[in-house]
Design an enzyme around this catalytic site. Structure first.
Site, PDB file in Angstrom:
ATOM      1  N   THR A 114       0.732  -1.211  -0.011  1.00  0.00           N
ATOM      2  CA  THR A 114       0.124   0.025  -0.071  1.00  0.00           C
ATOM      3  C   THR A 114       0.990   1.375  -0.040  1.00  0.00           C
ATOM      4  O   THR A 114       2.049   1.219   0.414  1.00  0.00           O
ATOM      5  CB  THR A 114      -0.909  -0.111   1.281  1.00  0.00           C
ATOM      6  OG1 THR A 114      -1.391   1.290   1.469  1.00  0.00           O
ATOM      7  CG2 THR A 114      -0.070  -0.117   2.603  1.00  0.00           C
ATOM      8  N   TYR A 150      -1.760   0.280   9.933  1.00  0.00           N
ATOM      9  CA  TYR A 150      -2.140  -0.406   8.660  1.00  0.00           C
ATOM     10  C   TYR A 150      -0.903  -0.299   7.685  1.00  0.00           C
ATOM     11  O   TYR A 150      -0.371  -1.345   7.313  1.00  0.00           O
ATOM     12  CB  TYR A 150      -3.355   0.159   7.944  1.00  0.00           C
ATOM     13  CG  TYR A 150      -3.392  -0.178   6.520  1.00  0.00           C
ATOM     14  CD1 TYR A 150      -3.583  -1.683   6.275  1.00  0.00           C
ATOM     15  CD2 TYR A 150      -3.425   0.720   5.727  1.00  0.00           C
ATOM     16  CE1 TYR A 150      -3.637  -1.851   4.910  1.00  0.00           C
ATOM     17  CE2 TYR A 150      -3.698   0.525   4.159  1.00  0.00           C
ATOM     18  CZ  TYR A 150      -3.806  -0.839   3.638  1.00  0.00           C
ATOM     19  OH  TYR A 150      -3.709  -1.317   2.558  1.00  0.00           O
TER      20      TYR A 150
END
Length: 337
Positions: A121, A145
């Site tokens: 990501t 995250y």
């Protein structure tokens, strides 16, 4: 050399994973899906593709599947992806995204799986000091995250150096849209992706759409993101696999188009497609959201020869809208039957 290894897709019943399965099928790769169906759905897996229901934390179950299907490559999508939730529940993200990935990597090394493609990501970059963001930009995640994904990247690099595992790390920017042929879309009920939420609001499936933060240091005060159509992203995974199988070497690439749109610009695009205003509410910032994330995408073009086919913001909106409309009609028909 096996040019078309059997590919095990973890999280293959989810949004991006299901599109990758379609792209692999279209490219002639044999595919097996491994998913615990916590957020993915069974119907997202195409007919003829084996779906093994299980959790990647169960490494012995994963090992049985790898042996049984003679898996030669992994595409790893399984994990938790909501930035704000990661701030509230960090240990869940380190367990699901980091610890479980460690077990999967160990299993691949132990059983001789040669190729591993990882769903990473842009959150690994945190709040970049300069734009556009290239793959050598500093990685300083500002939420669990992004940190949990970056830790898995490090594990893959080390496993490659020590054990010869061929690795492809794909750093996604904001993924949107649905398969143009209507075969797949985003099914997650509580999804937080802007375009999905906006088209649901357009269809009356949500009362309104919230703009989280209007005071960022951006031209219109809202967050700016680089959006990529999910089908173009799925094609990038197939090209990455071919690169690894063809002995092209380990791979780290941004997956994006290299241009940014603000939240308000996206909402205007949705309004243009539907032909009417959206119900919009302004709301406070969400925890862990950087003001802007815009990629430099030269490497994916140069190394993989990637040529996006669905790059317009309007097409992302149109395909997402078509999928949501179809899903709503099917849901209505099921309730009536």
């Amino acid at each position: 050399m096996d040019e078309t290894p059997v590919v095990l897709v973890t999280g293959g019943a989810g949004y991006i994973g299901s599109h990758a399965v379609l792209a692999l099928q279209d490219a002639g790769f044999p595919v097996v899906v491994f998913d615990n169906l916590s957020t993915g759905i069974r119907s997202a897996v195409p007919d003829g593709v084996p779906l093994i229901e299980g959790d990647i934390a169960d490494t012995e179950h994963v090992a049985e599947v790898i042996r049984g299907f003679q898996v030669g490559a992994i595409m790893h999508f399984a994990g938790s992806i909501v930035v704000s939730e990661s701030v509230e529940k960090p240990l869940k993200y380190y367990r699901n995204n980091t610890q479980n990935s460690l077990g999967l990597i160990e299993t691949c090394v132990r059983l001789g799986v040669k190729h591993f493609i990882f769903s990473s990501t842009a959150a690994v970059y945190g709040e970049p000091e300069a734009y556009p963001i290239d793959e050598e930009s500093p990685t300083r995640p500002i939420n669990p995250y992004g940190q949990s994904k970056l830790m898995t990247e490090h594990m893959l690099r080390d496993a490659s150096a020590a054990h010869g595992l061929n690795t492809g790390i794909l750093r996604y920017f904001n993924v949107a849209g649905a398969d143009p042929a209507g075969r797949a879309g985003q099914n997650t009920p509580a999804a937080t992706h802007l375009i999905k939420v906006a088209v649901q609001a357009a269809l009356g499936l949500r009362p309104a759409i919230s703009v989280f933060g209007t005071d960022y240091d951006t031209p219109d005060g809202t967050c700016i993101r680089d959006y990529i159509h999910v089908s173009d992203l799925a094609d990038a995974h197939v090209l990455a696999l071919r690169h690894l199988v063809g002995k092209g070497g380990n791979l780290l690439v941004n997956c994006a188009y290299g241009r940014g749109f603000s939240v308000r610009e996206v909402l205007k695009a949705v309004e243009k497609v539907i032909g009417r205003p959206l119900p919009v509410d302004d709301a406070p910032r969400r925890a862990g959201d950087p003001p802007a994330l815009v990629a430099k995408a030269d490497r994916i073009h140069g190394l993989l020869g990637w040529k996006p086919a669905h790059g317009s913001l309007e097409e992302m909106v149109e395909t997402a809208l078509a999928w949501e409309r179809r899903s709503a009609e099917e849901s209505k028909a099921r309730r009536a039957s």
